[in-house]
Design an enzyme around this catalytic site. Structure first.
Site, PDB file in Angstrom:
ATOM      1  N   PHE A   1       0.805  -1.218   0.000  1.00 20.34           N
ATOM      2  CA  PHE A   1       0.000   0.000   0.000  1.00 20.34           C
ATOM      3  C   PHE A   1       0.840   1.271   0.000  1.00 20.34           C
ATOM      4  O   PHE A   1       0.342   2.327   0.383  1.00 20.34           O
ATOM      5  CB  PHE A   1      -0.925  -0.024   1.226  1.00 20.34           C
ATOM      6  CG  PHE A   1      -1.769  -1.265   1.275  1.00 20.34           C
ATOM      7  CD1 PHE A   1      -2.880  -1.390   0.451  1.00 20.34           C
ATOM      8  CD2 PHE A   1      -1.432  -2.332   2.109  1.00 20.34           C
ATOM      9  CE1 PHE A   1      -3.654  -2.550   0.463  1.00 20.34           C
ATOM     10  CE2 PHE A   1      -2.191  -3.485   2.132  1.00 20.34           C
ATOM     11  CZ  PHE A   1      -3.302  -3.600   1.308  1.00 20.34           C
TER      12      PHE A   1
ATOM     13  N   ASP B   1       5.285  -7.262  12.475  1.00 21.76           N
ATOM     14  CA  ASP B   1       3.928  -7.551  11.972  1.00 21.76           C
ATOM     15  C   ASP B   1       3.554  -8.945  12.463  1.00 21.76           C
ATOM     16  O   ASP B   1       4.406  -9.841  12.473  1.00 21.76           O
ATOM     17  CB  ASP B   1       3.933  -7.515  10.431  1.00 21.76           C
ATOM     18  CG  ASP B   1       2.544  -7.355   9.831  1.00 21.76           C
ATOM     19  OD1 ASP B   1       1.633  -8.103  10.215  1.00 21.76           O
ATOM     20  OD2 ASP B   1       2.393  -6.484   8.973  1.00 21.76           O
TER      21      ASP B   1
ATOM     22  N   SER C   1       6.847  -1.294   1.700  1.00 21.11           N
ATOM     23  CA  SER C   1       7.521  -0.150   2.340  1.00 21.11           C
ATOM     24  C   SER C   1       8.821  -0.590   3.004  1.00 21.11           C
ATOM     25  O   SER C   1       9.781   0.192   3.109  1.00 21.11           O
ATOM     26  CB  SER C   1       6.600   0.497   3.377  1.00 21.11           C
ATOM     27  OG  SER C   1       6.079  -0.476   4.261  1.00 21.11           O
TER      28      SER C   1
ATOM     29  N   HIS D   1      -5.292   0.106  11.373  1.00 20.57           N
ATOM     30  CA  HIS D   1      -5.872   1.434  11.200  1.00 20.57           C
ATOM     31  C   HIS D   1      -7.167   1.621  11.991  1.00 20.57           C
ATOM     32  O   HIS D   1      -7.904   2.572  11.758  1.00 20.57           O
ATOM     33  CB  HIS D   1      -6.108   1.714   9.714  1.00 20.57           C
ATOM     34  CG  HIS D   1      -4.826   1.965   8.946  1.00 20.57           C
ATOM     35  ND1 HIS D   1      -3.585   1.692   9.471  1.00 20.57           N
ATOM     36  CD2 HIS D   1      -4.604   2.466   7.713  1.00 20.57           C
ATOM     37  CE1 HIS D   1      -2.661   2.015   8.576  1.00 20.57           C
ATOM     38  NE2 HIS D   1      -3.252   2.488   7.502  1.00 20.57           N
TER      39      HIS D   1
ATOM     40  N   SER E   1       2.898  -5.435  17.648  1.00 19.21           N
ATOM     41  CA  SER E   1       3.725  -4.227  17.733  1.00 19.21           C
ATOM     42  C   SER E   1       3.843  -3.722  19.167  1.00 19.21           C
ATOM     43  O   SER E   1       4.926  -3.281  19.585  1.00 19.21           O
ATOM     44  CB  SER E   1       3.145  -3.132  16.839  1.00 19.21           C
ATOM     45  OG  SER E   1       1.809  -2.857  17.191  1.00 19.21           O
TER      46      SER E   1
ATOM     47  N   ASP F   1       2.626   2.100  10.418  1.00 18.50           N
ATOM     48  CA  ASP F   1       1.695   1.749   9.321  1.00 18.50           C
ATOM     49  C   ASP F   1       1.066   0.401   9.659  1.00 18.50           C
ATOM     50  O   ASP F   1       1.017  -0.506   8.841  1.00 18.50           O
ATOM     51  CB  ASP F   1       2.455   1.685   7.987  1.00 18.50           C
ATOM     52  CG  ASP F   1       1.513   1.611   6.792  1.00 18.50           C
ATOM     53  OD1 ASP F   1       0.322   1.937   6.945  1.00 18.50           O
ATOM     54  OD2 ASP F   1       1.988   1.217   5.702  1.00 18.50           O
TER      55      ASP F   1
ATOM     56  N   GLY G   1      -2.801  -9.903   9.202  1.00 15.77           N
ATOM     57  CA  GLY G   1      -3.623  -8.893   8.547  1.00 15.77           C
ATOM     58  C   GLY G   1      -4.454  -8.067   9.512  1.00 15.77           C
ATOM     59  O   GLY G   1      -4.943  -8.573  10.515  1.00 15.77           O
TER      60      GLY G   1
ATOM     61  N   HIS H   1       1.729   6.745   8.218  1.00 16.96           N
ATOM     62  CA  HIS H   1       1.107   6.550   6.897  1.00 16.96           C
ATOM     63  C   HIS H   1      -0.410   6.617   6.998  1.00 16.96           C
ATOM     64  O   HIS H   1      -0.993   6.405   8.057  1.00 16.96           O
ATOM     65  CB  HIS H   1       1.528   5.192   6.306  1.00 16.96           C
ATOM     66  CG  HIS H   1       1.321   5.114   4.827  1.00 16.96           C
ATOM     67  ND1 HIS H   1       0.861   3.998   4.177  1.00 16.96           N
ATOM     68  CD2 HIS H   1       1.510   6.065   3.866  1.00 16.96           C
ATOM     69  CE1 HIS H   1       0.797   4.254   2.881  1.00 16.96           C
ATOM     70  NE2 HIS H   1       1.177   5.492   2.669  1.00 16.96           N
TER      71      HIS H   1
ATOM     72  N   GLY I   1       4.100  -2.679  10.766  1.00 12.47           N
ATOM     73  CA  GLY I   1       3.251  -2.988   9.621  1.00 12.47           C
ATOM     74  C   GLY I   1       4.064  -3.335   8.387  1.00 12.47           C
ATOM     75  O   GLY I   1       4.171  -2.559   7.440  1.00 12.47           O
TER      76      GLY I   1
HETATM   77  C1  LIG Z   1      -1.487  -1.291   6.051  1.00 13.03           C
HETATM   78  S1  LIG Z   1      -0.674  -2.831   6.284  1.00 13.03           S
HETATM   79  C2  LIG Z   1       1.031  -2.378   6.110  1.00 13.03           C
HETATM   80  C3  LIG Z   1       1.374  -2.003   4.696  1.00 13.03           C
HETATM   81  C4  LIG Z   1       2.849  -1.934   4.392  1.00 13.03           C
HETATM   82  N1  LIG Z   1       3.555  -1.006   5.243  1.00 13.03           N
HETATM   83  C5  LIG Z   1       3.052  -1.601   2.931  1.00 13.03           C
HETATM   84  O1  LIG Z   1       3.840  -0.708   2.597  1.00 13.03           O
HETATM   85  O2  LIG Z   1       2.431  -2.219   2.066  1.00 13.03           O
HETATM   86  C6  LIG Z   1      -0.836  -3.060   8.011  1.00 13.03           C
HETATM   87  C7  LIG Z   1      -0.142  -4.284   8.563  1.00 13.03           C
HETATM   88  O3  LIG Z   1      -0.122  -4.141   9.990  1.00 13.03           O
HETATM   89  C8  LIG Z   1      -0.269  -5.402  10.572  1.00 13.03           C
HETATM   90  N2  LIG Z   1      -0.781  -5.204  11.929  1.00 13.03           N
HETATM   91  C9  LIG Z   1      -1.965  -4.674  12.289  1.00 13.03           C
HETATM   92  N3  LIG Z   1      -2.066  -4.579  13.628  1.00 13.03           N
HETATM   93  C10 LIG Z   1      -0.895  -5.056  14.133  1.00 13.03           C
HETATM   94  C11 LIG Z   1      -0.378  -5.228  15.446  1.00 13.03           C
HETATM   95  N4  LIG Z   1      -1.076  -4.855  16.521  1.00 13.03           N
HETATM   96  N5  LIG Z   1       0.844  -5.760  15.589  1.00 13.03           N
HETATM   97  C12 LIG Z   1       1.574  -6.133  14.505  1.00 13.03           C
HETATM   98  N6  LIG Z   1       1.131  -5.994  13.235  1.00 13.03           N
HETATM   99  C13 LIG Z   1      -0.080  -5.460  13.043  1.00 13.03           C
HETATM  100  C14 LIG Z   1      -1.185  -6.173   9.655  1.00 13.03           C
HETATM  101  O4  LIG Z   1      -0.981  -7.570   9.804  1.00 13.03           O
HETATM  102  C15 LIG Z   1      -0.795  -5.626   8.293  1.00 13.03           C
HETATM  103  O5  LIG Z   1       0.088  -6.481   7.618  1.00 13.03           O
END
Ligand SMILES: C[S@@+](CC[C@H](N)C(=O)[O-])C[C@H]1O[C@@H](n2cnc3c(N)ncnc32)[C@H](O)[C@@H]1O
Length: 222
Positions: free
Chosen positions: A28, A82, A63, A155, A135, A152, A86, A180, A57
């Site tokens: 993304f 991560d 990224s 959300h 995280s 990132d 998802g 982001h 993320g």
């Molecule tokens: C928007 S995506 C990241 C996109 C990535 N940075 C890119 O450039 O394509 C958000 C990611 O955060 C991870 N995620 C969401 N909540 C999380 C958490 N509490 N701890 C670790 N990872 C998390 C999800 O598994 C997902 O893969």
């Protein structure tokens, strides 16, 4: 470990086309924002030499490659965390779901194999540490100031707020907090990164905005 070796030609050009790998990786991060993130990480590393970068993320590593290349160029290390299961908005039935990122055995999301492949192809396995887990759990044991923290992750309101609370204090003075998907206008996108991360950071008085590229906000820790 990494089989791909980075070398420079006489003009200083890297032998590994890592940016092409980033652009070919699912994710993304628009190209212009990835370039801005990369440049900001390089600049942060000059202000806080030797300090690590942190990304929250990873997803499939898109990224991560931009940041990892900045780490490699700076002799720094990027830790990218991560759980690879998802976020809510990546699950089946949601707008950003990608059926290819589902593990056929478990039927659950698993972006880890994609991230590993991206790092291998970009020759960045020695510059990036993939942390598989939550995280906030990582933040609780994290014990050093980072030159850059890039948020990132999830959300949702609670998840974004938890990432701010857990990670903002780990940005070194002079370092960068990158966020982001920040949309001040609710008609342009979800509000959690703006309301739960960006606004609290600026209002804390500890961060000042340095630049904006699309939905990417770059804040300097005072
Ligand atoms: C928007 S995506 C990241 C996109 C990535 N940075 C890119 O450039 O394509 C958000 C990611 O955060 C991870 N995620 C969401 N909540 C999380 C958490 N509490 N701890 C670790 N990872 C998390 C999800 O598994 C997902 O893969």
């Amino acid at each position: 470990m990494a089989r791909v070796k980075h070398t420079r030609d006489a003009a200083g050009v890297d032998s590994v086309p890592w940016r092409d790998v980033a652009l070919a990786t699912k994710g993304f991060m628009p190209a212009a924002e990835g370039d801005a993130l990369h440049a900001a990480a390089l600049a942060a590393a000059t202000r806080v030499p030797g300090a690590p970068f942190v990304e929250i993320g990873t997803y499939c590593g898109r990224s991560t490659v931009w940041l990892g290349a900045a780490a490699w160029l700076s002799d720094a290390v990027l830790f990218t965390v991560d759980h690879h299961r998802g976020s809510e908005e990546l699950q089946v039935g949601w707008e950003h779901h990608d059926a290819e990122v589902v593990d056929g055995r478990s039927g659950r999301m698993d972006s880890l194999p994609f991230a590993r492949t991206a790092l291998e192809l970009a020759g960045l396995e020695n510059s990036v540490v993939l942390v598989v887990g939550g995280s906030v759990e990582l933040a609780h044991v994290w014990d050093r100031a980072a030159a850059m923290v890039f948020i990132d992750g999830g959300h949702g309101v609670d998840v974004a707020g938890a990432d701010f609370e857990a990670w903002a204090g780990h940005v070194a003075r002079g370092g960068t907090l990158a966020i982001h998907d920040v949309f001040a206008d609710p008609t342009e996108g979800g509000q959690a990164p703006y309301e739960q991360i960006y606004l609290p950071a600026v209002r804390s008085g500890r961060f000042v905005e340095e630049s904006v590229c699309g939905s990417l906000r770059l804040l300097r820790r005072l």
